[in-house]
Design a protein around this motif. Structure first.
Motif, PDB file in Angstrom:
ATOM      1  N   PRO A   1       0.831  -1.206   0.000  1.00 17.08           N
ATOM      2  CA  PRO A   1       0.000   0.000   0.000  1.00 17.08           C
ATOM      3  C   PRO A   1       0.867   1.260   0.000  1.00 17.08           C
ATOM      4  O   PRO A   1       1.854   1.337   0.732  1.00 17.08           O
TER       5      PRO A   1
ATOM      6  N   SER B   1       4.018 -12.285   7.237  1.00 18.78           N
ATOM      7  CA  SER B   1       2.568 -12.504   7.166  1.00 18.78           C
ATOM      8  C   SER B   1       1.819 -11.171   7.279  1.00 18.78           C
ATOM      9  O   SER B   1       0.793 -10.964   6.640  1.00 18.78           O
ATOM     10  N   LEU B   2       2.400 -10.284   8.062  1.00 20.01           N
ATOM     11  CA  LEU B   2       1.803  -8.949   8.214  1.00 20.01           C
ATOM     12  C   LEU B   2       1.917  -8.161   6.908  1.00 20.01           C
ATOM     13  O   LEU B   2       0.974  -7.481   6.484  1.00 20.01           O
ATOM     14  N   LEU B   3       3.077  -8.274   6.272  1.00 19.19           N
ATOM     15  CA  LEU B   3       3.276  -7.598   4.984  1.00 19.19           C
ATOM     16  C   LEU B   3       2.322  -8.166   3.935  1.00 19.19           C
ATOM     17  O   LEU B   3       1.755  -7.415   3.131  1.00 19.19           O
TER      18      LEU B   3
ATOM     19  N   ALA C   1       6.475 -11.067  10.539  1.00 18.37           N
ATOM     20  CA  ALA C   1       6.521  -9.812   9.787  1.00 18.37           C
ATOM     21  C   ALA C   1       6.066 -10.022   8.355  1.00 18.37           C
ATOM     22  O   ALA C   1       5.319  -9.209   7.793  1.00 18.37           O
TER      23      ALA C   1
ATOM     24  N   GLU D   1      -0.572  -9.551   4.487  1.00 19.28           N
ATOM     25  CA  GLU D   1      -1.923  -9.098   4.833  1.00 19.28           C
ATOM     26  C   GLU D   1      -2.132  -7.657   4.370  1.00 19.28           C
ATOM     27  O   GLU D   1      -3.166  -7.327   3.790  1.00 19.28           O
ATOM     28  N   ALA D   2      -1.121  -6.822   4.647  1.00 19.22           N
ATOM     29  CA  ALA D   2      -1.230  -5.416   4.268  1.00 19.22           C
ATOM     30  C   ALA D   2      -1.295  -5.268   2.750  1.00 19.22           C
ATOM     31  O   ALA D   2      -1.992  -4.387   2.230  1.00 19.22           O
TER      32      ALA D   2
ATOM     33  N   ARG E   1      -2.746  -6.955   0.654  1.00 17.16           N
ATOM     34  CA  ARG E   1      -4.078  -7.207   0.109  1.00 17.16           C
ATOM     35  C   ARG E   1      -4.854  -5.915  -0.082  1.00 17.16           C
ATOM     36  O   ARG E   1      -5.814  -5.861  -0.849  1.00 17.16           O
ATOM     37  N   GLY E   2      -4.416  -4.873   0.662  1.00 18.32           N
ATOM     38  CA  GLY E   2      -5.100  -3.590   0.520  1.00 18.32           C
ATOM     39  C   GLY E   2      -4.433  -2.681  -0.509  1.00 18.32           C
ATOM     40  O   GLY E   2      -4.849  -1.539  -0.694  1.00 18.32           O
TER      41      GLY E   2
END
Lengths: 191, 191
Positions: free
Chosen positions: A141, A182-184, A180, A186-187, A189-190
């Motif tokens: 993003p 997995s967080l990236l 980290a 997830e982010a 996806r937006g």
DNA sequence: GTCTATAGGGGGATAGAC
DNA sequence: GTCTATCCCCCTATAGAC
């Protein structure tokens, strides 16, 4: 290839010991033993233990910076490159050979701090550039600050080394990186 | 309140010095000077420098674990609590008083490693619990692994301290935390 | 329980012969 | 450029008086 001079042998021994025990715990005697040199040789080639260690660290940093350049080059998707860097094989239970020195009192001296900073700066720059590229590629993003995120990931790698060394267990570092990533993901996806 | 015994004075001096210079660099002489005690007193109360440092670290960990308990208690939204922990004021340019010890050779001894691990474990547990609560509250995607993410954030704080100390600049630690929080905020949009 | 005195070893460094 | 020999200081710890 010319025969290694005592100077080179001293530098090699210092590099090994800096990695094994750090700066303060590395005595001139240790260096002399390992390089089969004598006090006179050490102090002929270098004015002090600090100067020798500084030159050794400087060479180590230069070499590692070149190595890392390789990890970040190539035309793989940016986020894939970030993942490759974070999950790169490291001897993490021994810590980071640069980060390790940071807590020594002698980090006060620029001879030691300089190479450590240079190493960190190189990684931070590569990460920031790659994350910015990910934003251009649409896999991160654009609201996120690539520069800040680069510092986050650099800190993460250093912290992973601290945990791995504490627990004598590489998997602590790996878990930190995977969390980290997995967080990236997830982010992204937006994005 | 009873007058501080030499034993307590020795422990207090050791606590200060462990924070200021670490374990190896803290000599019995330093401890004696600062506590106005003499060699005989130190070795009357403790069998060795290691035993004294171990007890000092143990008390420091106990105190800090209790303090951190406070940060994670209360009924604020889970993600707010995580943010509060990550952005908590730290004397980061000096590093973490526990993480600092990890690179010393003597971390090999359980007297030192034990308290450091206890400190890390307490934080990891609090973070994992709070992140799981965030998932229950719907502010963190349930696809994420709260346990792993807790390790990530623990590593992040440790790494932030390493960077802040390297650069003699708190803002490096803050940037690392803010980067992570922005990522968490971004991910939470998908929750 | 606290003190004075001291031990044995290694730290970082230097002088000067070869 | 490498060697041998040595210096002074501080490290961690111990002995034994008070």
């Amino acid at each position: 290839m010319p025969k290694a001079s005592k100077r080179e042998q001293l530098l090699d021994a210092a590099k090994e010991l800096l990695w094994e025990v750090g700066y303060e715990a590395m005595s001139p005697r240790d260096i002399q033993t390992r390089s089969a040199a004598r006090p006179g040789s050490l102090y002929h080639h270098f004015p002090s233990k600090l100067a020798l260690a500084g030159e050794a660290m400087s060479e180590l940093a230069e070499k590692d910076i070149a190595r890392i350049q390789g990890v970040f080059s190539g035309d793989a998707p940016a986020m894939e490159t970030v993942g490759r860097y974070l999950l790169a094989k490291r001897d993490a239970t021994r810590g980071c050979r640069f980060g390790r020195l940071v807590n020594e009192a002698s980090i006060e001296h620029d001879e030691l701090r300089g190479p450590v900073k240079a190493f960190f700066e190189a990684i931070r720059t590569h990460l920031a550039g790659t994350l910015a590229r990910a934003q251009a590629e649409g896999t991160l993003p654009t609201e996120l600050d690539a520069e800040k995120l680069a510092v986050t990931l650099l800190a993460l790698v250093q912290g992973g080394a601290v945990l791995a060394r504490t627990y004598k267990d590489e998997s602590l570092a790996r878990q930190a990186m995977e969390g980290a990533l997995s967080l990236l993901a997830e982010a992204s996806r937006g994005a």
